[in-house]
Design a protein around this motif. Sequence first.
Motif, PDB file in Angstrom:
ATOM      1  N   GLU A   1       1.112  -1.377  -0.038  1.00 31.07           N
ATOM      2  CA  GLU A   1      -0.144  -0.333  -0.252  1.00 31.07           C
ATOM      3  C   GLU A   1       0.788   0.992  -0.082  1.00 31.07           C
ATOM      4  N   LEU A   2       0.063   2.038  -1.095  1.00 32.34           N
ATOM      5  CA  LEU A   2       1.345   3.401  -0.982  1.00 32.34           C
ATOM      6  C   LEU A   2       0.695   4.630  -0.295  1.00 32.34           C
ATOM      7  N   THR A   3       1.712   5.695   0.576  1.00 32.86           N
ATOM      8  CA  THR A   3       0.766   6.167   1.441  1.00 32.86           C
ATOM      9  C   THR A   3       0.093   7.404   0.923  1.00 32.86           C
ATOM     10  N   GLY A   4       0.281   7.741  -0.793  1.00 36.25           N
ATOM     11  CA  GLY A   4      -0.414   8.036  -1.562  1.00 36.25           C
ATOM     12  C   GLY A   4      -1.883   7.906  -2.172  1.00 36.25           C
ATOM     13  N   GLY A   5      -2.615   6.906  -1.891  1.00 38.68           N
ATOM     14  CA  GLY A   5      -3.541   6.210  -2.481  1.00 38.68           C
ATOM     15  C   GLY A   5      -3.356   6.107  -3.992  1.00 38.68           C
ATOM     16  N   LYS A   6      -4.583   6.082  -4.791  1.00 36.80           N
ATOM     17  CA  LYS A   6      -4.916   5.411  -6.388  1.00 36.80           C
ATOM     18  C   LYS A   6      -4.161   6.159  -7.056  1.00 36.80           C
ATOM     19  N   GLU A   7      -4.063   8.167  -6.772  1.00 36.97           N
ATOM     20  CA  GLU A   7      -3.318   8.764  -7.177  1.00 36.97           C
ATOM     21  C   GLU A   7      -1.918   8.009  -7.800  1.00 36.97           C
ATOM     22  N   HIS A   8      -0.832   8.075  -6.057  1.00 37.56           N
ATOM     23  CA  HIS A   8       0.423   7.542  -6.427  1.00 37.56           C
ATOM     24  C   HIS A   8       0.439   6.205  -6.964  1.00 37.56           C
ATOM     25  N   ALA A   9      -0.521   5.537  -6.773  1.00 32.37           N
ATOM     26  CA  ALA A   9      -0.755   4.166  -7.495  1.00 32.37           C
ATOM     27  C   ALA A   9      -0.181   4.115  -9.006  1.00 32.37           C
ATOM     28  N   TRP A  10      -1.591   4.387  -9.339  1.00 34.65           N
ATOM     29  CA  TRP A  10      -1.311   4.606 -11.002  1.00 34.65           C
ATOM     30  C   TRP A  10      -0.174   5.364 -11.076  1.00 34.65           C
ATOM     31  N   LYS A  11       0.292   6.863 -10.736  1.00 36.37           N
ATOM     32  CA  LYS A  11       1.818   6.791 -10.778  1.00 36.37           C
ATOM     33  C   LYS A  11       2.837   5.884 -11.282  1.00 36.37           C
ATOM     34  N   LEU A  12       3.248   4.831 -10.732  1.00 31.47           N
ATOM     35  CA  LEU A  12       4.093   4.170 -10.119  1.00 31.47           C
ATOM     36  C   LEU A  12       3.946   3.571 -10.879  1.00 31.47           C
ATOM     37  N   ILE A  13       2.404   2.828 -10.704  1.00 35.14           N
ATOM     38  CA  ILE A  13       2.214   2.211 -12.271  1.00 35.14           C
ATOM     39  C   ILE A  13       3.158   2.167 -13.605  1.00 35.14           C
ATOM     40  N   ASP A  14       1.979   3.345 -14.207  1.00 37.73           N
ATOM     41  CA  ASP A  14       2.869   4.643 -15.331  1.00 37.73           C
ATOM     42  C   ASP A  14       4.108   4.669 -15.540  1.00 37.73           C
ATOM     43  N   ALA A  15       4.697   4.817 -14.436  1.00 39.26           N
ATOM     44  CA  ALA A  15       6.160   5.039 -14.345  1.00 39.26           C
ATOM     45  C   ALA A  15       7.236   3.869 -14.369  1.00 39.26           C
ATOM     46  N   THR A  16       6.396   2.529 -14.902  1.00 42.48           N
ATOM     47  CA  THR A  16       7.289   1.740 -15.123  1.00 42.48           C
ATOM     48  C   THR A  16       7.804   1.114 -16.152  1.00 42.48           C
ATOM     49  N   GLU A  17       8.464   1.142 -16.171  1.00 41.96           N
ATOM     50  CA  GLU A  17       9.418   0.602 -17.971  1.00 41.96           C
ATOM     51  C   GLU A  17       9.419  -0.123 -18.751  1.00 41.96           C
ATOM     52  N   MET A  18       9.183  -1.954 -17.655  1.00 44.83           N
ATOM     53  CA  MET A  18       9.775  -3.048 -18.069  1.00 44.83           C
ATOM     54  C   MET A  18       9.220  -3.979 -17.559  1.00 44.83           C
ATOM     55  N   LEU A  19       8.535  -3.443 -16.664  1.00 51.40           N
ATOM     56  CA  LEU A  19       6.811  -4.474 -15.724  1.00 51.40           C
ATOM     57  C   LEU A  19       5.724  -4.589 -17.083  1.00 51.40           C
ATOM     58  N   SER A  20       4.871  -5.518 -16.912  1.00 46.55           N
ATOM     59  CA  SER A  20       4.158  -5.444 -17.794  1.00 46.55           C
ATOM     60  C   SER A  20       2.871  -4.754 -16.751  1.00 46.55           C
ATOM     61  N   ILE A  21       2.018  -4.173 -17.490  1.00 44.38           N
ATOM     62  CA  ILE A  21       1.068  -3.713 -17.160  1.00 44.38           C
ATOM     63  C   ILE A  21      -0.564  -4.755 -17.115  1.00 44.38           C
ATOM     64  N   THR A  22      -0.621  -5.676 -16.583  1.00 46.95           N
ATOM     65  CA  THR A  22      -1.540  -6.814 -16.931  1.00 46.95           C
ATOM     66  C   THR A  22      -1.971  -7.555 -15.544  1.00 46.95           C
ATOM     67  N   ALA A  23      -3.264  -8.259 -15.557  1.00 48.95           N
ATOM     68  CA  ALA A  23      -4.173  -8.349 -14.623  1.00 48.95           C
ATOM     69  C   ALA A  23      -3.476 -10.022 -14.219  1.00 48.95           C
ATOM     70  N   ASN A  24      -2.840 -10.684 -15.490  1.00 46.26           N
ATOM     71  CA  ASN A  24      -2.646 -11.953 -15.045  1.00 46.26           C
ATOM     72  C   ASN A  24      -1.685 -11.897 -14.090  1.00 46.26           C
ATOM     73  N   LEU A  25      -0.875 -12.982 -13.763  1.00 47.58           N
ATOM     74  CA  LEU A  25       0.117 -13.211 -12.237  1.00 47.58           C
ATOM     75  C   LEU A  25       0.555 -15.689 -12.582  1.00 47.58           C
ATOM     76  N   GLY A  26       1.883 -15.109 -11.912  1.00 51.93           N
ATOM     77  CA  GLY A  26       2.395 -16.038 -12.462  1.00 51.93           C
ATOM     78  C   GLY A  26       2.941 -16.444 -13.675  1.00 51.93           C
ATOM     79  N   ASP A  27       3.743 -15.673 -14.247  1.00 55.41           N
ATOM     80  CA  ASP A  27       4.359 -15.460 -15.129  1.00 55.41           C
ATOM     81  C   ASP A  27       5.827 -15.341 -15.262  1.00 55.41           C
ATOM     82  N   VAL A  28       6.317 -15.528 -15.677  1.00 55.89           N
ATOM     83  CA  VAL A  28       8.074 -15.796 -15.963  1.00 55.89           C
ATOM     84  C   VAL A  28       8.163 -13.779 -15.687  1.00 55.89           C
TER      85      VAL A  28
END
Length: 393
Positions: free
Chosen positions: A316-343
């Motif tokens: 959990e981020l202290t900054g709520g949804k806004e920070h969560a979305w910002k963190l997700i959008d700032a990633t370069e390599m990670l896949s933004i997807t709902a799947n899990l258990g992937d390499v």
Amino acid sequence: MKDINWNNYSLETQAIRAGHKRTHEDEHSIPIFATSSYVFKSAEEAALRFTGQKPGNIYSRFTNPTVSAFQERLALMEKGERCLAFSSGMAAIMAVGMGLLKAGDHVVCSRGVFGNTVLMFQNYFSKFGVETDFVDLIDTAAWEAAIKPNTRFLFLETPSNPLTEIADISVLADIAHKHDCLLIVDNCFCTPVLQKPLELGADIVVHSATKYIDGQGRCVGGAVVASEEIIEKYIYPYLRTGGSTMSPFNAWVFLSGLETLAVRMKAHCDSAFELALWLEQQPSVAKVHYPGLQSHAQHELAKRQQSHFGGIVSFELTGGKEHAWKLIDATEMLSITANLGDVKTTITHPATTTHGRLTPEVRVAAGIKDGLVRISVGLENVEDIKKDISRGL
Ligand SMILES: *Cc1c(COP(=O)(O)O)cnc(C)c1O
């Protein structure tokens, strides 16, 4: 091929060698049987196979050698008597409900299960007169209090998604059996490598093979593992009639997924543990949910019940949804997807994706906060994963 009793072998070996019935072509690797039907030597043999008096393939909606190999292998690994494969994890859960429930029955389900599982009970089984009460996964007293004379089964996932809460399977199995109910465990997050619910007293294990069993995000599939009696009486007749069958191609992909499952799970767990420890030290992270951490409320239970702590970390981020979305959008390599258990490591905002269709009240009750981010830790170098997350921290 020698007639080997695979029960005498360990999980890692079963995962690689069990289930394959070598054909007259002497193939080393399991073939894909791309055939919808099978021929019989005579009219009499056809009749005997249809009534089940003679074993053998009939029609690929319910018998296919590639799918059977997958079923046999996963049954051994889960220490269950029999497994049936399905077209998806949800189809497996649907089959359990369709097979076991009738109008007037009641179900007790954990609040912390996969979003579509909640919807299945809440929106669909309810249409046919099956009532479901949702309880806190870790509140043992609430489970027992929710049981009614017409309760058919208890349904849970442990660890829960995305908060990684852990339920005591043996305790809940005892409660279920005391009240003449079955205990069903969705073992998707742990796989039999980390946890074997049937050994702990559960009656049925369901799987989304889409996740760790595939392991490389290619196919959708599911499975049900239980005693011969439960499968034969309740699940197999539904599969044969309902037709939510796994395709031979997908079974073939899942078979090779099982072959590397044990080594992959170990690597997922090692990286997830390291990532969780690192996240705990980040100032903008309010809380890290990972069963391997001393700070996890069921850490001791996780140590007892699982052989390792799993590959899913949420925080959990202290900054709520806004920070969560910002963190997700700032990633370069990670896949933004709902799947899990992937390499591949995946990053998700549960409140607006996997759990977005739940009403806000249900979501709050399930503890899915707006600042929550879920990571399914993949097999990339963990330092690269940390670097990618730190961009938006
Ligand atoms: C994904 C998932 C399911 C549903 O499986 P599908 O294969 O996507 O239908 C069920 N349970 C859990 C825990 C899951 O993560």
